[in-house]
Design a protein around this motif. Structure first.
Motif, PDB file in Angstrom:
ATOM      1  N   ALA A 121      -7.500   5.864  -6.799  1.00 25.93           N
ATOM      2  CA  ALA A 121      -8.091   6.727  -5.778  1.00 25.93           C
ATOM      3  C   ALA A 121      -7.047   7.699  -5.231  1.00 25.93           C
ATOM      4  O   ALA A 121      -7.345   8.887  -5.046  1.00 25.93           O
ATOM      5  CB  ALA A 121      -8.675   5.886  -4.650  1.00 25.93           C
ATOM      6  N   SER A 178      -5.041  -1.369  -7.410  1.00 25.07           N
ATOM      7  CA  SER A 178      -6.145  -0.542  -7.913  1.00 25.07           C
ATOM      8  C   SER A 178      -6.398   0.678  -7.035  1.00 25.07           C
ATOM      9  O   SER A 178      -7.021   1.644  -7.476  1.00 25.07           O
ATOM     10  CB  SER A 178      -7.418  -1.376  -8.040  1.00 25.07           C
ATOM     11  N   SER A 179      -5.909   0.642  -5.814  1.00 19.14           N
ATOM     12  CA  SER A 179      -6.084   1.810  -4.951  1.00 19.14           C
ATOM     13  C   SER A 179      -5.304   3.020  -5.456  1.00 19.14           C
ATOM     14  O   SER A 179      -5.595   4.152  -5.064  1.00 19.14           O
ATOM     15  CB  SER A 179      -5.657   1.476  -3.520  1.00 19.14           C
ATOM     16  N   ILE A 237     -12.163  -2.849  -2.776  1.00 20.78           N
ATOM     17  CA  ILE A 237     -11.015  -3.270  -1.979  1.00 20.78           C
ATOM     18  C   ILE A 237     -11.469  -3.827  -0.647  1.00 20.78           C
ATOM     19  O   ILE A 237     -11.009  -4.880  -0.185  1.00 20.78           O
ATOM     20  CB  ILE A 237     -10.018  -2.108  -1.805  1.00 20.78           C
ATOM     21  N   PHE A 239       0.831  -1.207   0.000  1.00 16.13           N
ATOM     22  CA  PHE A 239       0.000   0.000   0.000  1.00 16.13           C
ATOM     23  C   PHE A 239       0.869   1.261   0.000  1.00 16.13           C
ATOM     24  O   PHE A 239       0.571   2.224  -0.709  1.00 16.13           O
ATOM     25  CB  PHE A 239      -0.936   0.027   1.210  1.00 16.13           C
ATOM     26  N   ILE A 279     -14.034   2.023  -5.957  1.00 14.72           N
ATOM     27  CA  ILE A 279     -12.726   1.383  -5.799  1.00 14.72           C
ATOM     28  C   ILE A 279     -12.501   0.962  -4.352  1.00 14.72           C
ATOM     29  O   ILE A 279     -12.115  -0.180  -4.073  1.00 14.72           O
ATOM     30  CB  ILE A 279     -11.599   2.322  -6.275  1.00 14.72           C
ATOM     31  N   LEU A 280     -12.760   1.870  -3.420  1.00 14.97           N
ATOM     32  CA  LEU A 280     -12.533   1.550  -2.009  1.00 14.97           C
ATOM     33  C   LEU A 280     -13.490   0.474  -1.504  1.00 14.97           C
ATOM     34  O   LEU A 280     -13.090  -0.381  -0.711  1.00 14.97           O
ATOM     35  CB  LEU A 280     -12.636   2.824  -1.164  1.00 14.97           C
TER      36      LEU A 280
END
Length: 111
Positions: A77, A73-74, A106, A9, A102-103
């Motif tokens: 954002a 994919s985060s 996830i 992350f 997106i969030l």
């Protein structure tokens, strides 16, 4: 595995920041073409991106392959949020909806 997931992350986060630095460099005009490549924004952007790649490679040794696309994919954002913070771009309803989707995706996958 959790520390490596956090590391992934962080890698995504700083990679998004490096994209913002490169965008700031692209929005400027330069007196000579060489300065398009040799300026603080570009040099620090690519340096930060290189660090992100090193963190990514370290994290990918322990993070399950099925988590990688979800975590990566985060970055979409993060880029939208950073563009609002650092480039003063407007957030419209579509961008906010995209961040939420997106969030939520996830969160659903990780829970």
């Amino acid at each position: 595995m959790i520390p490596y997931t956090v590391l992934l992350f962080v890698s995504v986060l700083i990679s998004a920041y490096s994209q913002i630095l490169l965008k700031k460099a692209a929005n400027r005009t330069y007196s000579r073409p060489i300065f398009e490549y040799l300026n603080p924004y570009v040099l620090s952007g690519y340096t930060i991106f290189f660090v992100a790649v090193l963190l990514d490679m370290t994290a990918l040794r322990k993070v399950p392959v099925s988590y990688i696309p979800v975590i990566e994919s985060s970055s979409y954002a993060f880029v939208i949020l950073f563009s609002r913070l650092f480039l003063k771009e407007r957030l419209n309803a579509k961008k906010l909806l995209a961040i939420c989707i997106i969030l939520c995706g996830i969160a659903v996958y990780l829970i």
